[in-house]
Structures are given as C-alpha cells and as structure tokens.
Write an enzyme that holds these catalytic residues in place. Structure first.
Site, short mmCIF file in Angstrom:
data_model
loop_
_atom_site.label_atom_id
_atom_site.label_comp_id
_atom_site.label_asym_id
_atom_site.label_seq_id
_atom_site.Cartn_x
_atom_site.Cartn_y
_atom_site.Cartn_z
N LYS A 40 -65.26 0.23 16.45
CA LYS A 40 -65.84 1.47 16.13
C LYS A 40 -65.26 2.55 17.12
O LYS A 40 -65.38 2.31 18.54
CB LYS A 40 -67.41 1.40 16.49
CG LYS A 40 -67.98 2.59 15.83
CD LYS A 40 -69.59 2.40 15.81
CE LYS A 40 -70.22 2.61 17.10
NZ LYS A 40 -70.32 4.00 17.69
N ASP A 67 -67.14 6.53 13.50
CA ASP A 67 -68.53 7.04 13.93
C ASP A 67 -68.78 8.27 14.32
O ASP A 67 -68.99 8.77 15.35
CB ASP A 67 -69.15 6.12 14.75
CG ASP A 67 -70.72 6.20 14.82
OD1 ASP A 67 -71.17 6.93 13.94
OD2 ASP A 67 -71.34 5.76 15.89
N LYS A 69 -70.88 10.70 12.37
CA LYS A 69 -72.18 11.25 12.09
C LYS A 69 -72.10 12.63 11.53
O LYS A 69 -72.83 13.62 12.30
CB LYS A 69 -73.09 11.09 13.62
CG LYS A 69 -73.25 9.53 14.00
CD LYS A 69 -74.59 9.59 14.94
CE LYS A 69 -74.65 8.06 15.53
NZ LYS A 69 -73.53 7.74 16.34
N ASP A 72 -73.58 18.50 7.93
CA ASP A 72 -72.96 20.20 7.78
C ASP A 72 -73.45 20.25 6.23
O ASP A 72 -73.95 19.60 5.43
CB ASP A 72 -71.58 20.24 8.02
CG ASP A 72 -71.29 21.42 8.53
OD1 ASP A 72 -71.75 22.60 7.91
OD2 ASP A 72 -70.72 21.59 9.78
N THR A 125 -81.12 5.00 17.42
CA THR A 125 -81.81 4.17 18.24
C THR A 125 -82.25 4.44 19.28
O THR A 125 -82.86 3.70 20.23
CB THR A 125 -81.17 2.88 18.00
OG1 THR A 125 -79.81 3.04 18.28
CG2 THR A 125 -80.96 2.15 16.62
N ARG A 215 -71.72 -0.82 25.37
CA ARG A 215 -71.97 -1.06 27.06
C ARG A 215 -72.09 -2.70 27.23
O ARG A 215 -71.30 -3.03 28.15
CB ARG A 215 -72.94 -0.34 27.51
CG ARG A 215 -72.58 1.11 27.46
CD ARG A 215 -73.72 1.98 27.75
NE ARG A 215 -74.58 2.41 26.44
CZ ARG A 215 -75.72 2.83 26.26
NH1 ARG A 215 -75.94 3.64 27.56
NH2 ARG A 215 -76.54 2.71 25.40
#
Ligand code: C5P
Length: 239
Positions: A40, A67, A69, A72, A125, A215
């Site tokens: 990703k 990714d 997101k 618009d 999240t 992470r």
C-alpha cells in the site's frame, strides 16, 4: 481469499523499495499463497515518488494499493480515478462523503479498468467516538458507518469499503464486497494513534478480506521476522 496489505508509510521511495525487496523473499520462504501480500502506497510516499514509483513497485509482481482517499467534485474524482486506472494499480480509495455522483462507477469505467478495485473510506480508524461526534456536530442525525455503506457505497457500485475492524460484524451481513481493515495491532493495548483495533486473527475471523498493517511491520527491528511470525499464526488458524 484473505490478503495482507503492508502500508509502506515511509517518507522516501528507497526505504519502501528496500522493505518490498525484503518481504518479497517471503513468498519463497513460506507458503503465503493463502494470504498474499499487497503493498500500500499512501499519500506521503506518493507525493515523494509519484507515478514512476508506482510503476517500479508494480514490477515486484504484487498487487498494489494506492491509498489517496480522493474527496472532490464529481468531475475531478472521476477523472482522477481514470488516471489511477492507467497506472495499473489494483486498489484505490475514495471518501464516501464525496457522494454517489462522484463515486458512481460507469460500465465504461469498469470495462476500461477491470483490475482496479475502488474502496470507500467511511470513518477514519484513528477517530474515537468522541472525536467523530465532534466532527459530526451540528448534524441533526449523525450518520453511522452502516448509513455510509447503504446509501453511498452500495448505490455507487464500489468494490469495497475500508472500515474499522470493530465495524466488521455490522457490515459483513449487509455488504458483499471487499471489507478492508486498518487498525490492526498484535496487542490491542498498544494502538499508536489507532483507536479501534483488533488483532489480525480477530479481524479475519470477523469477516475482513484484507487487513492493512503499517507501523507494527515498518517500525519493527526485524520486519521480515515479524511478517513470518504473522504467517505462522495465520497458518495455524486457517490452513
Ligand atoms: O501504522 P498503521 O498500521 O496504523 O497504518 C494503517 C494504515 O492504514 C495507514 O497507512 C493509514 O493511512 C491507513 N488507513 C487507516 N484508516 C483508514 C484508512 C486507511 O489507518 N480508515
């Protein structure tokens, strides 16, 4: 088939490519076919590496998840999705709050980019319910993730939805598409800035199709060992 997306949240493409090279060896070391790796690329890395980096990463032979997101006006979203389709990536994200007009996928779009799966993001999240309530302040009725999926993701014909692992139980019965869950931690007591976490096994058991982990892998002293450990846990559960 379950999938494991590794979030390459690095500020430089060479760090990301280094990790991809290391993790690509896993395919040879263990049978990972029951849960293939997806890489990703988030905003941070895309801003640095741009389209050439996406094409380089495609050469790893893995599926790529870009990714960005998008959020618009309809024309900008639709034209940007077409540009993303041209890059040959496999997954990308849009904010459901952009609305059905922006997100509706025409038949000609699906025919032109059959490999591209578009995933709607509902509530990040990292939001706690208090933060979400603050952001929704002023609205008479606060929309739930259920509402976003029923009234936007399904009518727009999106392939999937990104949700908190805590929403899986509620969404799985109403949404047949791909459910993608970030907010994954080995130990849900150490969540970083993620507020609504589950472990990989819990998320798959509750119906996730693809878990996204950043992470806990990228900041591990031994990322390959960490992913191998995860595979042995998954194998014990699923194979
Ligand atoms: O490091 P961590 O495992 O928390 O990374 C989660 C990844 O998933 C990040 O790249 C983040 O941008 C992404 N993500 C998320 N929540 C969403 C959508 C994507 O955390 N709703």
């Amino acid at each position: 088939m379950k999938k494991l997306a590794v979030a390459l949240d690095f500020d430089h493409p060479t760090q990301a490519l280094d990790l991809v090279t290391k993790l690509s060896g896993i395919k040879l070391a263990v049978d990972a076919s029951y849960c293939p790796l997806v890489f990703k690329i988030g905003l941070e890395l895309f801003i640095q590496g741009g389209a050439p980096f996406v094409r380089d990463l495609k050469q790893s032979g893995h599926e790529i998840f870009l990714d960005l997101k998008l959020h618009d006006i309809p024309q900008t979203v639709q034209r940007s999705l077409a540009r993303i389709g041209v890059l040959g990536v496999d997954y990308t994200t849009v904010h459901l709050s952009a609305g059905v007009n922006a997100l509706h996928l025409s038949e000609s779009f699906r025919t032109e980019f059959p490999q591209l799966k578009i995933l709607g993001v509902s509530v990040l999240t990292s939001f706690s319910s208090d933060e979400w309530a603050t952001i929704s302040a002023g609205r008479l009725i606060e929309p739930t993730v259920h509402d976003w999926v029923r009234h936007i993701a399904i009518p727009a014909g999106l392939h999937g939805v990104v949700c908190s692992p805590h929403e899986l139980n509620g969404l799985r019965p109403i949404f047949p598409g791909i459910l993608v869950t970030p907010g994954i931690r080995w130990d849900t007591a150490t969540p970083d800035d993620q507020k609504r976490t589950l472990t990989p096994v819990q998320a798959f058991q509750q119906g996730s199709d693809m878990i996204v982990i950043g992470r806990p892998i990228t900041q591990s002293a031994d990322p390959v060992g960490t992913v191998l450990n995860l595979y042995s846990t998954l194998k014990a559960t699923y194979v």
